[in-house]
Design an enzyme around this catalytic site. Structure first.
Site, short mmCIF file in Angstrom:
data_model
loop_
_atom_site.label_atom_id
_atom_site.label_comp_id
_atom_site.label_asym_id
_atom_site.label_seq_id
_atom_site.Cartn_x
_atom_site.Cartn_y
_atom_site.Cartn_z
N GLY A 153 12.37 27.30 47.69
CA GLY A 153 12.98 26.02 48.03
C GLY A 153 14.47 26.15 48.31
CG ASN A 177 9.95 33.60 46.17
OD1 ASN A 177 10.34 32.52 46.53
ND2 ASN A 177 10.02 34.01 44.92
C1 LIG Z 1 12.14 23.98 58.15
C2 LIG Z 1 10.93 23.64 57.37
C3 LIG Z 1 10.12 24.85 57.02
C4 LIG Z 1 9.11 24.53 55.96
C5 LIG Z 1 8.77 25.77 55.20
C6 LIG Z 1 8.05 25.45 53.92
C7 LIG Z 1 8.70 26.17 52.80
C8 LIG Z 1 8.04 25.87 51.50
C9 LIG Z 1 8.67 24.77 50.79
C10 LIG Z 1 8.66 24.65 49.51
C11 LIG Z 1 8.02 25.59 48.57
C12 LIG Z 1 8.97 26.03 47.54
C13 LIG Z 1 8.52 26.41 46.34
C14 LIG Z 1 9.48 26.81 45.30
O1 LIG Z 1 10.69 26.76 45.44
S1 LIG Z 1 8.81 27.34 43.81
C15 LIG Z 1 10.17 28.07 42.94
C16 LIG Z 1 10.34 29.45 43.43
N1 LIG Z 1 11.50 30.03 42.74
C17 LIG Z 1 11.44 31.22 42.19
O2 LIG Z 1 10.44 31.88 42.19
C18 LIG Z 1 12.73 31.65 41.54
C19 LIG Z 1 12.47 32.19 40.20
N2 LIG Z 1 13.76 32.54 39.59
C20 LIG Z 1 14.39 33.71 39.84
O3 LIG Z 1 14.01 34.53 40.64
C21 LIG Z 1 15.64 33.94 39.05
O4 LIG Z 1 15.66 33.04 37.96
C22 LIG Z 1 16.94 33.81 39.84
C23 LIG Z 1 17.08 34.97 40.84
C24 LIG Z 1 17.02 32.49 40.59
C25 LIG Z 1 18.15 33.87 38.85
O5 LIG Z 1 18.04 35.02 38.05
P1 LIG Z 1 18.94 35.18 36.75
O6 LIG Z 1 20.36 34.89 37.06
O7 LIG Z 1 18.62 36.51 36.18
O8 LIG Z 1 18.47 34.01 35.78
P2 LIG Z 1 17.12 33.92 34.92
O9 LIG Z 1 15.97 34.48 35.65
O10 LIG Z 1 17.40 34.46 33.56
O11 LIG Z 1 16.91 32.34 34.85
C26 LIG Z 1 17.80 31.53 34.09
C27 LIG Z 1 17.03 30.31 33.62
O12 LIG Z 1 16.64 29.54 34.76
C28 LIG Z 1 15.23 29.30 34.69
N3 LIG Z 1 14.71 29.21 36.05
C29 LIG Z 1 14.80 30.11 37.04
N4 LIG Z 1 14.21 29.70 38.17
C30 LIG Z 1 13.71 28.47 37.89
C31 LIG Z 1 12.99 27.50 38.66
N5 LIG Z 1 12.66 27.70 39.95
N6 LIG Z 1 12.62 26.36 38.05
C32 LIG Z 1 12.94 26.12 36.76
N7 LIG Z 1 13.64 27.00 35.98
C33 LIG Z 1 14.02 28.15 36.54
C34 LIG Z 1 14.70 30.48 33.94
O13 LIG Z 1 13.45 30.19 33.40
C35 LIG Z 1 15.75 30.66 32.89
O14 LIG Z 1 15.56 29.67 31.89
P3 LIG Z 1 15.76 30.02 30.35
O15 LIG Z 1 14.82 31.12 30.01
O16 LIG Z 1 15.45 28.75 29.65
O17 LIG Z 1 17.19 30.44 30.21
#
Ligand SMILES: CCCCCCCC/C=C\C/C=C/C(=O)SCCNC(=O)CCNC(=O)[C@H](O)C(C)(C)COP(=O)(O)OP(=O)(O)OC[C@H]1O[C@@H](n2cnc3c(N)ncnc32)[C@H](O)[C@@H]1OP(=O)(O)O
Length: 188
Positions: A153, A177
């Site tokens: 996103g 991804n």
């Molecule tokens: C023009 C139009 C075209 C249309 C095309 C369609 C496209 C599709 C549209 C929408 C679909 C989209 C779906 C999504 O977005 S699903 C979410 C996908 N996101 C991920 O997979 C990201 C996952 N996170 C990471 O990879 C990493 O966290 C990071 C690289 C962002 C940051 O890494 P780092 O600094 O090492 O931090 P941490 O991993 O330790 O994370 C910290 C903290 O944050 C929480 N967290 C991370 N990501 C998310 C999230 N997406 N939602 C909620 N919380 C998240 C993580 O759990 C940690 O929390 P804590 O343990 O409580 O500290």
């Protein structure tokens, strides 16, 4: 790099790039309360907006810790902020960037989709759609200044801007991804 060079040559956008390093000259806009109330959402706490009326350029700093995950509330704040800027005739460009270290946006807030009601998920996905449509169709010149990782996103958000500039750091990833999570974005 080619994009950046091309953009630098564009007189129309010169002011926007200046803004990236000069937001201290801007003023902070009022919080977008009205529509937030209509949507039963809180005011914009996760966005710092610097708007320099002399250049017409606004900089939206996403500061939704820890990783600017796009929750329903945060998506709503983003939409309201863009709406307000579009209503301001003196605003012509918007730069979107992150205040969080190493992350532009982690994409959709996964917790919005985990053990939530069908109704809530419907509202959430409508907000996702509204966010990218609003950016994609905005009359403002929009630039994503991607200063950290931007998966799924987060990438969508950047894609819907007119231009993207990404910090040159091999640790920062960007891409769609979400299928790796078993997630298929719904039709719109
Ligand atoms: C023009 C139009 C075209 C249309 C095309 C369609 C496209 C599709 C549209 C929408 C679909 C989209 C779906 C999504 O977005 S699903 C979410 C996908 N996101 C991920 O997979 C990201 C996952 N996170 C990471 O990879 C990493 O966290 C990071 C690289 C962002 C940051 O890494 P780092 O600094 O090492 O931090 P941490 O991993 O330790 O994370 C910290 C903290 O944050 C929480 N967290 C991370 N990501 C998310 C999230 N997406 N939602 C909620 N919380 C998240 C993580 O759990 C940690 O929390 P804590 O343990 O409580 O500290």
């Amino acid at each position: 790099m080619a994009l950046r060079a091309a953009l630098r040559k564009s007189c129309a956008l010169t002011g926007l790039f200046c803004q990236l390093s000069s937001s201290r000259h801007g003023r902070v806009c009022a919080s977008p309360v009205l529509v937030a109330q209509q949507r039963n959402s809180s005011t914009a706490q996760n966005i710092k907006l610097d708007f320099d009326q002399s250049t017409g350029v606004a900089v939206m700093h996403m500061q939704c810790p820890p990783v600017n995950a796009l929750s329903l509330e945060f998506l709503t704040e983003i939409c309201i902020t863009v709406e307000k800027l579009e209503m301001d005739k003196s605003c012509r460009g918007l730069i979107i960037t992150s205040s969080q270290p190493k992350v532009f946006s982690a994409g959709l807030d996964l917790l919005e989709m985990y053990e939530t009601s069908t109704e809530h998920r419907g509202e959430f996905w409508r907000a996702v759609q509204e966010m990218w449509l609003k950016l994609y169709s905005s009359k403002l010149v929009t630039i994503a200044a991607i200063n950290g990782s931007s998966p799924a996103g987060g990438c969508l958000m950047a894609m819907t801007c007119d231009y993207r500039i990404m910090a040159d750091n091999p640790r920062y990833g960007i891409g769609l991804n979400e299928t790796q999570l078993g997630m298929v974005a719904p039709f719109w």
